[in-house]
Design an enzyme around this catalytic site. Structure first.
Site, PDB file in Angstrom:
ATOM      1  N   GLY A 163       0.827  -1.199   0.000  1.00 50.71           N
ATOM      2  CA  GLY A 163       0.000   0.000   0.000  1.00 50.71           C
ATOM      3  C   GLY A 163       0.860   1.246   0.000  1.00 50.71           C
ATOM      4  N   TYR A 185       0.114   3.229  24.532  1.00 50.36           N
ATOM      5  CA  TYR A 185       1.057   3.391  23.424  1.00 50.36           C
ATOM      6  C   TYR A 185       2.400   3.827  24.012  1.00 50.36           C
ATOM      7  CZ  TYR A 185       2.352   4.734  18.603  1.00 50.36           C
ATOM      8  OH  TYR A 185       2.936   4.839  17.368  1.00 50.36           O
TER       9      TYR A 185
END
Length: 557
Positions: free
Chosen positions: A137, A476
């Site tokens: 992609g 995160y």
């Protein structure tokens, strides 16, 4: 030429764009204190492309002729630059290997199909000729989902979907959009926005990643609290499989056995090549605002996020940084008035908070976003302000929120900046129930610090809560440390493994939104159990018995 633009081969983003420290007076001293790195020296210059050991393509003239006849000569590339760009993603491991010319296997050709029919022809030809194909992609993956198996003896083709880049149709009554899988985030939002719509999906990689890549890796975005992650947004799919096209109709819900749609989500190209996705879209909101907040501690900020998640409010963003990441954010402030480290406003505010009894070493910065009708945004802001206040937090206004919005896609450039100066910076993320979130956090920070000690470096780990759910949240983590000059990946493996192992040991998942690839595959039995891995392997081998579709990803088999 195919006209598809790519990132620079040796780092993130495009040439001429990068992280700069000269206008951030506190950044250099911060890095020197935390990881012992002097950032004022001359950066290492990436190697010349021509110096890389790129082998001759393993393609016969006859097979190359078939590809050329199929796609046209301008859309079959065997040049060094194209092949290198499509060899790896953009993880620290990928960039270190490229810069050190560690390239055990490289695609033999890069193909740029124009439509689904050409993708079908490529897949069928690959199966017939026993060739490996790897869908591509935007190349932003950081989990090893794109690299060819190092010992692969068969020809390897990278199938770049970049020419499939259009919003095909919008069903306004249903709020659904048919979009080609190779469409980059900015192009997707531009095409939707011209007709008054938004998808609302904004991962860190947004500017350089594609819709098909988001689906193949189960991506989450910065606004997933409101819009959901890509699994929630994806309603329909078209996927080229050997000999056919798998079609998932865009239905609002269905009870027709195990979800084939879910099988494609996160499959990383192992079940076929995604060519088209039908996603939920929403009208561009009347108002959008991101506010900054401060909390007296990480614990109070986490508790506030949990209460917001269980309240009647539905913000688009609920993010809070621990004290370490907050200190880092303050250190990256530019030298100008406003809410930044050198600004009088921030200094005055910190003085006031200190007088109130806040420990400034524990202050945590938070961003919460709101979207919708003005009356709805006003209601949610008031509700959230009350909850924040109940946990000792304060609102610091729109200034930090505007800065966050402007810089939200810039963080990956910092990794290149550190790597140019001999340090590694990387990320790992997880999700866990609220009841175990602090356990995951405490143990992961401790595990990383033990790993730094083990390899004998001064390292830094910081964290933010990035997405909130009914039952838990995503944590995160970002970590950085000086790399060994001789073999930088040895120390990296120690630190990365310690962090990932802490996740699964304390009730978290090994990946919330960065996929599995090869980087995380060895932890899959601990994450989904051995029978779960066997079930996935059975699915892969049934659809692709010849292992022609991106072999080795997800389960390592």
């Amino acid at each position: 030429m195919s006209g598809v633009k790519h990132m620079k081969w040796w780092g993130w983003g495009v040439e001429g764009v990068g992280f700069h420290h000269e206008d951030k007076p506190a950044f250099g001293p911060f890095v020197a204190e935390k990881v012992g790195l002097d950032i004022t020296g001359d950066p290492v210059v990436p190697p010349e492309l021509e110096s890389l050991p790129v082998p001759v393509p393993k393609l016969t003239d006859a097979f190359l002729g078939q590809l050329t006849e199929l796609l046209g000569e301008e859309h079959v590339h065997t040049e060094t630059l194209d092949r290198i760009v499509h060899t790896y993603g953009k993880s620290l491991r990928d960039l270190v290997r490229l810069r050190r010319a560690i390239i055990p296997r490289i695609p033999d050709a890069v193909l740029y199909p124009a439509d689904e029919d050409q993708v079908r022809a490529i897949v069928d030809l690959a199966v017939a000729e026993d060739v490996v194909i790897i869908p591509f992609g935007g190349g932003t993956n950081i989990s090893g989902s794109l690299e060819p198996p190092p010992d692969e003896a068969r020809p390897v083709l990278s199938v770049d979907l970049g020419r499939l880049n259009k919003v095909l149709d919008i069903d306004a009554e249903s709020g659904l959009a048919r979009i080609q899988a190779g469409t980059l985030g900015p192009d997707l939002e531009e095409q939707l926005g011209a007709r008054g719509w938004t998808m609302g999906h904004f991962p860190d990689s947004f500017t350089h990643s594609t819709l098909g890549g988001w689906v193949a890796t189960r991506s989450s975005g910065m606004q997933s609290d409101k819009y959901g992650d890509i699994a929630d947004m994806t309603r329909g799919l078209r996927v080229v499989v050997p000999g056919d096209v798998l079609v998932i109709r865009p239905l609002p819900s269905t009870a027709t056995g195990p979800s084939v749609r879910e099988m494609i989500l996160g499959s990383e190209g192992r079940l076929g090549v995604i060519t088209e996705v039908t996603v939920q879209v929403h009208r561009v909101p009347e108002e959008r605002i991101i506010l900054g907040y401060l909390f007296p501690s990480w614990e109070s900020g986490m508790a506030a996020m949990q209460d917001i998640a269980s309240s009647d409010a539905a913000p688009t963003i609920t993010r809070v940084s621990d004290a370490r990441e907050s200190a880092f954010s303050f250190a990256t402030g530019k030298h100008k008035p406003g809410f930044n480290l050198s600004g009088k406003i921030q200094k005055g505010l910190m003085t006031v908070l200190e007088k109130r009894g806040w420990d400034l070493e524990k202050v945590c910065l938070s961003f919460i976003g709101f979207e919708g009708a003005k009356s709805h945004v006003a209601y949610e802001r008031k509700l959230v302000k009350t909850i924040v206040g109940q946990h000792g937090g304060i609102v610091v206004g729109t200034g930090p929120g505007r800065l966050y919005d402007q810089k939200k896609f810039d963080t990956p450039y910092l990794r290149d900046f550190l790597l140019d100066r001999g340090a590694g910076g990387d990320v790992s993320e997880t999700a866990a129930p609220w009841s175990r979130l602090m356990e995951v956090y405490d143990n992961t920070v401790a595990a990383a610090n033990r790993a730094f000690d083990q390899i004998g470096v001064r390292g830094w780990i910081m964290c933010h809560l990035s997405h909130s759910y009914h039952s838990g949240a995503c944590l995160y983590f970002t970590f950085a440390f000086p790399l060994d000059d001789v073999d930088p990946l040895v120390g990296y493996d120690v630190v990365k493994s310690a962090i990932q192992q802490s996740f699964v040991d304390h009730g978290g998942t090994l990946s919330h939104h960065h996929a599995v690839g090869t980087e995380h595959a060895r932890w899959m039995p601990e994450d989904i159990s051995a029978p779960g891995v066997a079930m996935i392997d059975g699915l892969f081998s049934t659809v692709d018995p010849g292992r022609n579709l991106n072999p080795g990803k997800v389960t390592g088999h």
